[in-house]
Scaffold this active site. Structure first.
Site, PDB file in Angstrom:
ATOM      1  N   HIS A 105       1.045  -1.265   0.305  1.00  0.00           N
ATOM      2  CA  HIS A 105      -0.130  -0.377   0.339  1.00  0.00           C
ATOM      3  C   HIS A 105       0.849   0.954   0.118  1.00  0.00           C
ATOM      4  O   HIS A 105       1.804   1.208   0.316  1.00  0.00           O
ATOM      5  CB  HIS A 105      -0.960  -0.241   1.214  1.00  0.00           C
ATOM      6  CG  HIS A 105       0.142  -0.004   2.628  1.00  0.00           C
ATOM      7  ND1 HIS A 105       0.967  -0.933   2.858  1.00  0.00           N
ATOM      8  CD2 HIS A 105       0.489   1.352   3.400  1.00  0.00           C
ATOM      9  CE1 HIS A 105       0.999  -0.263   4.563  1.00  0.00           C
ATOM     10  NE2 HIS A 105       0.836   0.816   4.194  1.00  0.00           N
ATOM     11  N   ASP A 132       1.418   5.118   1.606  1.00  0.00           N
ATOM     12  CA  ASP A 132       0.367   5.932   2.844  1.00  0.00           C
ATOM     13  C   ASP A 132      -0.460   7.048   2.921  1.00  0.00           C
ATOM     14  O   ASP A 132       0.252   7.806   1.969  1.00  0.00           O
ATOM     15  CB  ASP A 132       1.369   5.925   4.174  1.00  0.00           C
ATOM     16  CG  ASP A 132       2.116   5.177   4.595  1.00  0.00           C
ATOM     17  OD1 ASP A 132       1.718   3.901   4.632  1.00  0.00           O
ATOM     18  OD2 ASP A 132       3.326   5.092   4.971  1.00  0.00           O
ATOM     19  N   HIS A 184       5.031   0.178  -0.713  1.00  0.00           N
ATOM     20  CA  HIS A 184       5.481  -1.607   1.029  1.00  0.00           C
ATOM     21  C   HIS A 184       4.535  -2.274   1.587  1.00  0.00           C
ATOM     22  O   HIS A 184       3.365  -1.877   1.380  1.00  0.00           O
ATOM     23  CB  HIS A 184       5.999  -0.396   1.999  1.00  0.00           C
ATOM     24  CG  HIS A 184       5.348   0.113   2.398  1.00  0.00           C
ATOM     25  ND1 HIS A 184       5.273   1.896   2.404  1.00  0.00           N
ATOM     26  CD2 HIS A 184       4.870   0.617   3.929  1.00  0.00           C
ATOM     27  CE1 HIS A 184       4.049   2.631   3.214  1.00  0.00           C
ATOM     28  NE2 HIS A 184       4.008   1.739   4.042  1.00  0.00           N
ATOM     29  N   ARG A 220       4.291  -8.366  18.125  1.00  0.00           N
ATOM     30  CA  ARG A 220       5.007  -6.922  17.512  1.00  0.00           C
ATOM     31  C   ARG A 220       4.436  -5.184  17.149  1.00  0.00           C
ATOM     32  O   ARG A 220       3.349  -5.611  16.892  1.00  0.00           O
ATOM     33  CB  ARG A 220       5.585  -7.605  15.441  1.00  0.00           C
ATOM     34  CG  ARG A 220       6.177  -6.055  15.508  1.00  0.00           C
ATOM     35  CD  ARG A 220       6.637  -6.016  14.149  1.00  0.00           C
ATOM     36  NE  ARG A 220       6.986  -5.427  13.701  1.00  0.00           N
ATOM     37  CZ  ARG A 220       7.386  -4.947  12.159  1.00  0.00           C
ATOM     38  NH1 ARG A 220       6.785  -5.743  10.890  1.00  0.00           N
ATOM     39  NH2 ARG A 220       7.735  -4.103  11.348  1.00  0.00           N
TER      40      ARG A 220
END
Length: 756
Positions: free
Chosen positions: A685, A687, A737, A747
């Site tokens: 995608h 940002d 990314h 995480r």
């Protein structure tokens, strides 16, 4: 005929002038040798004021004879009412042996509240020029009997009324005055001298006058506005601006003793612009020469919810002082802080000589708690010093305790200030009602433009008191309780004024009038070193899980110390950052503590979004690439996070994307949680940002496996995120990314889409 008279007079004038100015003619005023000046002063105890008086006298090499030392004071509470007759009695006795020395000049002065600004030669010259046998100090206010006002001779200019704190005259004349004394020790000395002076016959016979224009004597009562400091090379003078005079004897009579303390910080040679503090190294205590370090009781006071308390307590552990010489007394008034005290006790219970905690269950007031701490030292003969410190004091100087002890003062505190403000732990002056007033030098002292050791009227938060002083001058209890004052104000007022009391060892009814004089224990603040700072507690909110996170506005320095990575500044000094992929920068920004607390705060909140497309938190209510997250706004941390971006991310942006000035604004600020069970990865995608930061909040290997980020355009992956480090990369156009799968564990990352 008139012409003839003029010629005769003119001729006579020329001859007279020739005789006066001829080499063989004597001077109009023959100087008095300084050996012929003797200072007589009364002091029954070696108070701080007396020792200051003697230092100023010794500086000018005056010959001083002290009367009454060691004698019980029976002269009344002269600071608050009539009295002082004991001084006249002692002076009368001393003058009996000096009465026949016609060329001896006697200077009779007070000592507890008086300093010299000039030397013997100057004072004798001015006395000679006054052309009288006796010269009294003068003031603008009449005391103690206002009904005598009309009996005073009128004066065209100058002070009209007599003050008995300063008298200079030839010995036979001084003797004739004091020989008339036949009253009691607690009768008023000034009234006695006033009645003699107001008798026209005695005034003429004894050739008396007043120092109307403050040539020799400067009484400060009613005249503070007339007085300025005059800085010169070598030493500092007091200048009376009304009469343009340089007085020699400066007397802090009445309620001006604190102003005298201010003047005494400079006059005659305590501090000047050329040499700085000339007396700061006098009487230092060399700790290296002692067989062992002094015992210190450390009184710690936690009276309100206080940010960064674990860090405060840790600083006590890191003080550079033998821990076996430190006894610790803690008063904690806050239930919220009991967990912090428990942790500190477990860490240090075997470190200090002793450790005592009084908690909120005791329900002690601040005054009671502080009295308790002071009493522990007062009652212990082995307690050499009492070091009181409030929880809002961050001592950054590990040498603080040693530096204070070495200054060898009865009461001394280190200067600590609130970051970026003029707020400090002392006042330079007091108003007429006893509260804060700013002294002329306050700002310079706070900003360390004037460095030294300063006699001040009020201090708080942190100070050191000699144990011997607690057992002598401050031996009475309840010093922290006085009228409606807060505890620190009560302590300082009690120490300054030492309110007189009836002598306990005198059983007679007369003992009600036998009042001890004010001891006036001096309090000092030192700014010779950078000791630390005060933190703000006013708006500390304890409703969060980790409340210190919200202190970025109120206490920015402490916030930065706790939450910003220790290597952050090296980004700018040593280019400490990496570029693992084109236009992707990697740098340290958050400390491990910050990472842990942000994660804890999110988990405490607990309402993770679940990675669903429907999202009412964002405009439009639909997220095309959803993550399992919690927004900063949801926990009320949005303003703080945006400030963090502006303060710590924007400078890095300017460094790596030269020429781009970010607004430091972001609509989307959130923490993402990746787990194999809920959401393990994020599909490719862009940002919705100009650039994005992505901060790793925990450790790969110990907390999770897998994870990382892959940038498709450059076929570049970063698979080893470092805790507290941030990625920074462009958002919309070039850097498609994806989040690589987390294969085990959990995480956490903090993400912001900046400049959308």
């Amino acid at each position: 005929m008139e012409y003839l008279r003029f010629c005769v007079f003119f001729s006579f004038g020329i001859k007279f002038a020739a005789s006066v100015f001829s080499a063989d003619a004597p001077p109009a005023f023959e100087s008095i040798p300084k050996e012929k000046l003797l200072i007589l002063t009364v002091a029954t105890e070696e108070t701080d004021g007396f020792l200051r008086f003697m230092r100023s006298a010794n500086y000018f090499n005056y010959t001083v004879k002290v009367l009454g030392m060691g004698e019980k004071w029976k002269g009344g509470d002269v600071g608050h009412s009539i009295g002082g007759g004991q001084k006249v009695r002692l002076l009368k006795k001393a003058m009996e042996a000096l009465a026949d020395q016609e060329d001896l000049v006697i200077l009779s002065v007070d000592s507890y509240d008086l300093i010299f600004a000039g030397g013997p030669e100057e004072i004798l010259k001015k006395f000679k020029q006054a052309n009288h046998k006796v010269l009294f100090a003068a003031e603008g206010l009449i005391w103690p009997d206002k009904r005598l006002t009309d009996k005073y001779p009128s004066v065209r200019s100058g002070k009209r009324f007599l003050n008995s704190g300063g008298i200079i005259g030839y010995a036979p004349y001084i003797n004739r005055i004091v020989s008339e004394w036949n009253l009691h020790d607690n009768d008023d000395d000034q009234l006695f001298y006033t009645k003699i002076y107001l008798d026209p016959l005695k005034r003429e016979t004894l050739n008396m006058t007043l120092d109307h224009k403050c040539q020799i004597f400067q009484n400060l009562n009613g005249a503070v506005d007339e007085v300025l400091l005059k800085f010169g090379t070598g030493r500092v003078r007091v200048r009376n601006t009304m009469y343009d005079s340089l007085p020699i004897v400066v007397h802090g009579n009445g309620k001006t003793k604190m102003y005298l303390n201010y003047l005494g910080n400079y006059v005659p040679n305590a501090w000047n612009y050329e040499n700085g503090c000339s007396g700061c190294d006098d009487d230092l205590l060399d700790l290296t020469q002692l067989e062992e370090y002094p015992n210190v009781l450390v009184g710690v006071f936690i009276e309100q919810p206080t940010p960064f308390l674990p860090e405060f307590l840790h600083r006590l552990l890191t003080l550079d002082y033998p821990k076996d010489k430190l006894q610790v007394f803690v008063h904690n008034n806050e239930v919220y802080h009991e967990k912090h005290i428990q942790t500190f006790w477990e860490e240090s219970k075997n470190v200090f000589g002793s450790f005592k905690v009084v908690g909120p269950e005791e329900n002690l007031s601040q005054g009671e708690a502080r009295n308790m701490g002071m009493d522990l030292c007062r009652k212990d003969a082995t307690c050499d010093y009492y070091f009181s410190i409030d929880s809002d004091v961050m001592l950054t100087n590990r040498q603080t305790l040693k530096l204070l002890i070495e200054q060898n003062r009865k009461i001394i505190g280190p200067l600590v200030t609130r970051h970026g403000k003029l707020w400090s732990n002392f006042w330079g002056a007091l108003s007429l009602d006893g509260y804060y007033a700013r002294s002329e030098d306050y700002v310079d002292i706070v900003q360390r433009k004037r460095v030294g050791v300063w006699n001040i009227p009020y201090m708080a938060h942190v100070y050191l008191i000699k144990g011997a002083v607690l057992r002598k001058e401050l031996k009475e209890r309840n010093y922290f309780v006085l009228e409606k004052l807060d505890p620190d104000m009560a302590l300082c007022r009690n120490a300054r004024e030492m309110t007189s009391h009836r002598e306990k060892d005198s059983p007679s009814p007369e003992s009600f009038h036998m009042l001890r004089p004010s001891k006036g224990v001096f309090m000092f603040i030192t700014n010779r070193h950078d000791f630390g700072r005060l933190i703000s507690t006013a708006s500390y909110n304890t409703s969060h899980y980790n409340n210190d996170l919200w202190q970025i506005f109120e206490n920015p320095v402490d916030w930065k110390e706790k939450y910003i990575h220790q290597n952050y500044t090296q980004i700018f000094t040593h280019n400490y950052l990496e570029q693992p992929c084109p236009d992707v920068y990697w740098f340290p920004v958050l400390s491990e503590k910050a990472c842990d607390e942000i994660v804890e705060e999110m988990e405490h909140y607990g309402s993770w979004s679940g990675g669903k497309h429907e999202d009412k938190r964002i405009s439009g209510g639909y997220e095309t690439v959803p993550t399992d997250d919690i927004h900063m706004k949801q926990i009320g941390f949005d303003k703080e996070w945006l400030h963090f971006i502006r303060e710590f991310i924007s400078p890095v942006t300017l460094k790596v994307f030269s020429g781009y000035y970010t607004k430091g604004y972001a609509l989307m600020n959130f923490v993402v949680k990746y787990t194999p069970e809920r959401q393990a990865y994020l599909r490719p995608h862009h940002d919705s940002s100009t650039f994005t930061i992505n901060i790793a909040l925990n450790n790969k290997g110990s907390d999770f496996q897998g994870g990382g980020c892959r940038f498709h355009r450059y076929n570049c992956s970063i698979e080893s995120p470092r805790k507290g480090w941030s990625f920074m990369h462009p958002g919309r156009l070039t850097h498609l990314h994806e989040g690589l799968p987390t294969t085990n564990g959990t995480r956490y990352i903090a993400v912001s889409f900046i400049d959308p």
